[in-house]
Write an enzyme that holds these catalytic residues in place. Structure first.
Site, PDB file in Angstrom:
ATOM      1  N   LYS A   5      41.293  47.981  36.186  1.00 43.57           N
ATOM      2  CA  LYS A   5      42.351  48.196  37.194  1.00 43.57           C
ATOM      3  C   LYS A   5      42.188  49.583  37.815  1.00 43.57           C
ATOM      4  CE  LYS A   5      44.302  44.388  35.659  1.00 43.57           C
ATOM      5  NZ  LYS A   5      44.848  43.194  36.247  1.00 43.57           N
TER       6      LYS A   5
HETATM    7  C1  LIG Z   1      45.616  42.287  35.264  1.00 44.14           C
HETATM    8  C2  LIG Z   1      46.857  41.656  35.726  1.00 44.14           C
HETATM    9  C3  LIG Z   1      47.915  41.368  34.838  1.00 44.14           C
HETATM   10  C4  LIG Z   1      47.810  41.520  33.364  1.00 44.14           C
HETATM   11  O1  LIG Z   1      47.471  42.782  32.912  1.00 44.14           O
HETATM   12  P1  LIG Z   1      46.834  42.981  31.442  1.00 44.14           P
HETATM   13  O2  LIG Z   1      46.909  44.442  31.236  1.00 44.14           O
HETATM   14  O3  LIG Z   1      45.440  42.449  31.497  1.00 44.14           O
HETATM   15  O4  LIG Z   1      47.664  42.224  30.479  1.00 44.14           O
HETATM   16  C5  LIG Z   1      49.094  40.864  35.375  1.00 44.14           C
HETATM   17  N1  LIG Z   1      49.223  40.631  36.689  1.00 44.14           N
HETATM   18  C6  LIG Z   1      48.222  40.866  37.554  1.00 44.14           C
HETATM   19  C7  LIG Z   1      48.453  40.616  38.999  1.00 44.14           C
HETATM   20  C8  LIG Z   1      47.007  41.375  37.106  1.00 44.14           C
HETATM   21  O5  LIG Z   1      46.011  41.589  37.967  1.00 44.14           O
END
Ligand SMILES: *Cc1c(COP(=O)(O)O)cnc(C)c1O
Length: 362
Positions: A186
């Site tokens: 991210k």
């Molecule tokens: C990555 C993501 C999540 C979940 O995040 P994690 O840290 O992997 O649990 C939730 N919503 C969206 C839109 C994402 O891209």
């Protein structure tokens, strides 16, 4: 020459001494659970987003879960959300026994279409949960306006948009609760799982802090059901270092995203990302629409260029949600776009030469 889809190695090399110093400090003080770095990170992040409270949690998924629990969402409740997202968004609603009610997306931004939300509201609706997809905020003012009219809270799933702005304000500070993820890929990633919640409301912040630790309001006293949703001290220490470089990375992401758009906008059959004038994007993904997607993916693969499809199957078409009645709503926009999108390599250290080489192949 191969191009990594994301490049965490170069980032680590740039931050190595600071990261090792921070990790060592944690190893020396030994407070692995809720150590001082967690609080320090929460303060820095709240300040960055411009809200009163930040609660660091174990992942972006747990973050959504804790937000929904704090709002009292449960069996039979309906939560309006987008079908064009990672599974976690709909999954956490369903995990609580509530019903994800999907609303079609805007064909330009790919975020939930605010004009279609009102028609999906029923007497059972308890919240609206937009996602700020690919690094660009959903139209939060329009969504908040519909929500206010019906007295509903809004959770922004900002897992992909941390660092983005909407009308000059930061993602995750635009509604009742903002939620983000520190999954390594991210925009602000850790070296493992992590996430954070943001709110201006004291009572909600207190609830979310309690739910994060087994619904505990003081030691071994539990007025409500919670989860083990804490962020590790080590992750907090790592993210604190990355935060020092984050403004630079956000700027790089913008430059690189805009350069892709320049290189690709003249090409026939490619639709480059549309960034609404009130938004800045952090390009968590640089995603284009293209004809003959499978052929293009294969061609790039042949040149050692990785791609990804975010997301091939919209949530309303996922087997796990088949049993949820979607009230004969049309999903014509998302169904078309899900077949045409492909994401290109994107990270703050992507060289211009790689971008040019890639553009030649499209
Ligand atoms: C990555 C993501 C999540 C979940 O995040 P994690 O840290 O992997 O649990 C939730 N919503 C969206 C839109 C994402 O891209």
């Amino acid at each position: 020459m191969s191009i990594p889809f994301i490049d965490l190695k170069t980032q680590y090399q740039a931050l190595k001494p600071q990261i090792q110093e921070r990790i060592n400090r944690v190893l020396e003080h030994g407070q692995y659970i809720m150590g001082p770095e967690v609080r320090e990170l929460e303060e820095r992040l709240a300040d960055y987003v411009g809200v009163k409270h930040c609660i660091a949690v174990s992942s972006g998924t747990d973050s959504l879960l804790i937000a929904l629990m704090a709002l009292g969402i449960g069996r039979g409740d309906e939560v309006i959300t987008t079908p064009f997202t990672f599974i976690a968004t709909g999954e956490m609603i369903a995990l609580l026994g509530a019903i994800p009610v999907f609303v079609d997306i805007d064909p330009r931004t790919y975020n939930i279409d605010p004009e279609k939300i009102a028609a999906a509201i029923t007497s059972k609706t308890r919240a609206i949960m937009p996602v700020s997809l690919y690094g660009q905020c959903a139209d939060m003012d329009a969504i908040n306006a519909v929500a206010d009219k019906h007295g509903l809270p809004v959770i922004e799933d900002g897992a992909q948009s941390f660092g983005a702005t909407y009308k000059g304000r930061k993602s995750c500070g635009l509604s009742t609760i903002g939620s983000t993820s520190f999954f390594p890929s991210k925009p602000l990633g850790g070296y493992g799982d992590g996430g954070a919640l943001f709110t201006d409301e004291d009572e909600l912040a207190k609830l979310m802090r309690e739910i994060r630790v087994h619904g505990q309001d003081r030691r071994y006293h539990h007025p409500r059901i919670g989860v083990n949703g804490r962020l590790d001290t080590l992750q907090a220490a790592i993210i604190l270092v990355k935060l020092d470089r984050f403004d630079w990375e956000v700027e790089q992401r913008k430059i690189i995203g805009q350069r892709y758009t320049q290189l690709l906008s003249e090409k026939k059959g490619i639709i480059t990302p549309y960034i609404a004038p009130e938004n800045t994007s952090v390009y968590a993904q640089y995603t284009i629409q293209i004809n003959n997607r499978d052929q293009v993916i294969q061609r790039l693969k042949g040149a050692s260029i990785p791609t990804a499809v975010h997301y091939p199957v919209p949530l309303h078409q996922q087997p796990v949600f088949e049993s949820f009645d979607q009230k004969n709503t049309s999903f014509s926009v998302v169904e078309k776009i899900a077949q045409r999108v492909v994401s290109l390599p994107m990270h703050p250290n992507l060289p211009e030469t790689s971008q040019r080489m890639l553009a030649e192949l499209l």
